[in-house]
Design a protein around this motif. Structure first.
Motif, short mmCIF file in Angstrom:
data_model
loop_
_atom_site.label_atom_id
_atom_site.label_comp_id
_atom_site.label_asym_id
_atom_site.label_seq_id
_atom_site.Cartn_x
_atom_site.Cartn_y
_atom_site.Cartn_z
N ILE A 1 3.02 -6.28 -6.46
CA ILE A 1 1.55 -6.23 -8.14
C ILE A 1 2.47 -7.56 -8.44
N LEU B 1 4.67 4.58 -4.17
CA LEU B 1 5.32 5.95 -4.19
C LEU B 1 3.73 6.89 -4.43
N GLY B 2 2.91 6.59 -4.20
CA GLY B 2 1.30 7.70 -4.20
C GLY B 2 1.38 8.38 -3.14
N ASN B 3 2.63 8.18 -1.49
CA ASN B 3 2.09 8.36 -1.15
C ASN B 3 2.66 9.07 -0.68
N TYR C 1 -6.20 4.14 -4.71
CA TYR C 1 -4.73 3.39 -5.78
C TYR C 1 -4.55 3.38 -4.31
N SER C 2 -4.16 3.80 -3.09
CA SER C 2 -3.31 3.55 -1.93
C SER C 2 -3.66 2.32 -1.33
N ALA D 1 0.65 -1.12 -0.03
CA ALA D 1 0.32 -0.31 -0.07
C ALA D 1 0.63 1.74 0.60
N1 PHE Z 1 -0.05 1.72 -3.71
C1 PHE Z 1 0.62 2.13 -4.47
C2 PHE Z 1 1.41 3.31 -3.57
O1 PHE Z 1 0.39 3.91 -2.98
C3 PHE Z 1 0.48 1.81 -5.32
C4 PHE Z 1 0.48 1.07 -6.57
C5 PHE Z 1 0.59 0.77 -7.42
C6 PHE Z 1 0.70 -0.36 -5.60
C7 PHE Z 1 0.50 -0.34 -8.28
C8 PHE Z 1 1.02 -1.64 -6.28
C9 PHE Z 1 0.45 -1.49 -7.45
O2 PHE Z 1 1.76 4.26 -4.74
#
Ligand code: PHE
Length: 507
Positions: free
Chosen positions: A336, A24-26, A231-232, A21
């Motif tokens: 993933i 990079l999104g965080n 997404y997160s 979780a």
């Molecule tokens: N959750 C991950 C993030 O916040 C994003 C992510 C994308 C994880 C694709 C797994 C697969 O960056």
């Protein structure tokens, strides 16, 4: 049949899920979205979206796959034979996502090994902003097919690391997550101390924390918060199905899901503190944008060279920043691949390791597209379609299939099986999966369509239309028909003696 791998302990499962979780999104999407939507107001709406939608869906995916002990495809088939294609869509979408996520990971490695160059750029923001383009040779336009040697090397390293971490499924993941989850937190803390001790840091933190309630009137705030929660938490990506399927019977899913979601949010907030204090301290607050790639590769390097007057010290902070991104990205990237390979191995009774090698090899080859000069442009298109369209549609379909064609009472019993103090209430779980989540996601989808077609005439990002058709629409179409193609292949295999598993919910 080989015995299914299992997590070493409850703690390792939580770590692995948090590792997936927290990515990079965080670090770069969350702070940017907060900047766009009135700081504290965004935090509040994010929290609401997490509670009404994120946590119930997380519990749902983990508990279903724990019960069936299967990855996404077979788990969805166990819910309803007609829903198998949804599992395929999630798996195929994850397959596409990892192809470019690995290249972003490679770029982060590229910046890390070149961070010494910041030493010679003290105060020179312009040069720092150009470093990423100079190294990656990517232009942002659909032009050019050369692959720079250094980028190729970093991509190979990225794939090598990904494979190394999941070579033995849950058992090797158990070992690496102990490092990859804590390392970024420690590095973020170091950066937070640096950021918060700079003069001007307070201005940044005010922007991040003090709510501006007038932002609530903007519907895109809600859209972005729902999208970010989704997404997160790495839901609807086949990942949580795979990770749940390695859980033992004693797992406390209700509690674990809450811990995972709040840890994820906590790390987002910590990243926000780092980002805003640093930008405030370097006088760059107006440069924080909602675009992640730009923040990490263009904006942040400018802050790095303005941190202190001492070149080598800035380079050290640069190295810490990119090392932090490496450790953030790696456990998301391999999760993933694990989601995809567990789903496919379970479906076709293949050896997990063989599937993992094949997925890494095939995705590795495809990912070369994103290492070319045109790579950033392709990545932007594919990212937009996989996340803004496919992921949301998969979410809607999954909620409907599970909420309306299966018994939520049975699933909730599985969620609450080992809870003592905190039992997930039925009304929360059922309302979320049957109504709130599909409605919110549909609104999000409609909104995205209005932006794409109503505001932008059906074109995204100004790229040539043929490129959007190939990397956007055709990829999306393939994701959703993959289950039907697979069905045809399976029917053919059945003639040669292949027997599909019966996936049943045993009371
Ligand atoms: N959750 C991950 C993030 O916040 C994003 C992510 C994308 C994880 C694709 C797994 C697969 O960056």
């Amino acid at each position: 049949m080989e015995k299914r791998g299992q997590w070493g302990s409850r703690f390792t499962f939580i770590l692995a899920a948090v590792g997936s979780a927290v990515g990079l999104g965080n670090a770069w999407r969350f702070p940017g979205l907060a900047a766009k939507h009135g700081g504290g107001t965004f935090l509040l709406v994010y929290l609401i979206a997490m509670v009404v939608m994120g946590i119930p869906l997380l519990m749902m995916e983990i508990s279903i796959s724990r019960k069936f002990r299967k990855g996404a495809i077979e788990s969805m088939r166990g819910i309803n034979k007609k829903a198998e294609f949804i599992g395929w869509a999630a798996t195929s979408n994850a397959f596409v996502i990892v192809c470019y996520y690995a290249v972003v990971f490679a770029w982060v490695i590229l910046m890390f090994v070149n961070s010494w160059q910041f030493a010679g750029m003290t105060g020179n923001s312009e040069k720092a902003a150009g470093l990423f383009f100079e190294l990656s040779k990517t232009t942002g336009a659909i032009e050019g097919a050369d692959i720079p040697g250094e980028v190729l090397l970093c991509t190979l390293v990225a794939w090598g690391l990904i494979f190394y971490c999941i070579r033995n499924g849950a058992s090797s993941v158990s070992k690496v997550v102990k490092f990859t989850v804590f390392a970024p937190v420690i590095l973020l803390l170091i950066m937070a101390v640096k950021g918060c001790t700079m003069s001007g840091a307070m201005d940044g933190l005010k922007v991040f924390f003090i709510p501006d309630f007038s932002a609530l009137a903007d519907p895109s705030l809600w859209v972005d918060a729902v999208g970010q929660v989704f997404y997160s938490l790495s839901i609807m990506m086949a990942i949580m199905f795979a990770y749940g399927s390695y859980l033992g019977d004693d797992a406390n899913i209700a509690m674990d899901a809450v811990i995972i979601a709040f840890s994820d949010m906590a790390i987002s907030v910590l990243s926000g503190i780092v980002m805003f204090s640093t930008m405030g301290g370097t006088g760059m607050l107006d440069k924080v944008t909602a675009s992640g790639i730009a923040t990490a590769f263009i904006v942040y390097p400018q802050a790095i060279v303005n941190l202190t007057n001492i070149g080598w010290l800035n380079a050290v902070f640069g190295a810490i920043f990119y090392l932090m991104l490496i450790t953030l990205a790696i456990d998301s990237a391999f999760s993933i691949v694990e989601g995809v390979s567990a789903a496919v191995a379970d479906k076709f009774h293949l050896k997990p390791k063989t599937v993992t090698i094949s997925v890494c090899a095939i995705c590795g080859l495809i990912s070369l597209v994103f290492t070319t000069q045109a790579g950033l442009a392709w990545l932007d298109i594919v990212d937009n379609w996989t996340n803004q369209i496919n992921l949301i549609l998969i979410g809607i379909l999954e909620c409907i299939a599970i909420g309306w064609t299966f018994s939520l009472k049975k699933i909730l019993a599985e969620v609450n099986r080992n809870t003592k103090k905190f039992k997930t209430p039925y009304w929360w779980f059922a309302y979320s999966i049957k109504f709130v989540s599909p409605v919110l996601l549909t609104a999000l989808f409609v909104w995205n369509m209005i932006v794409l077609f109503g505001q932008n005439g059906g074109s995204y990002g100004g790229y040539p239309i043929w490129a959007q058709i190939v990397a956007g629409w055709i990829v999306s179409a393939l994701v959703f028909v993959s289950g039907f193609i697979a069905k045809a292949v399976i029917n053919k295999k059945k003639k040669d003696g292949f027997v599909e598993d019966e996936v049943v919910w045993k009371e």
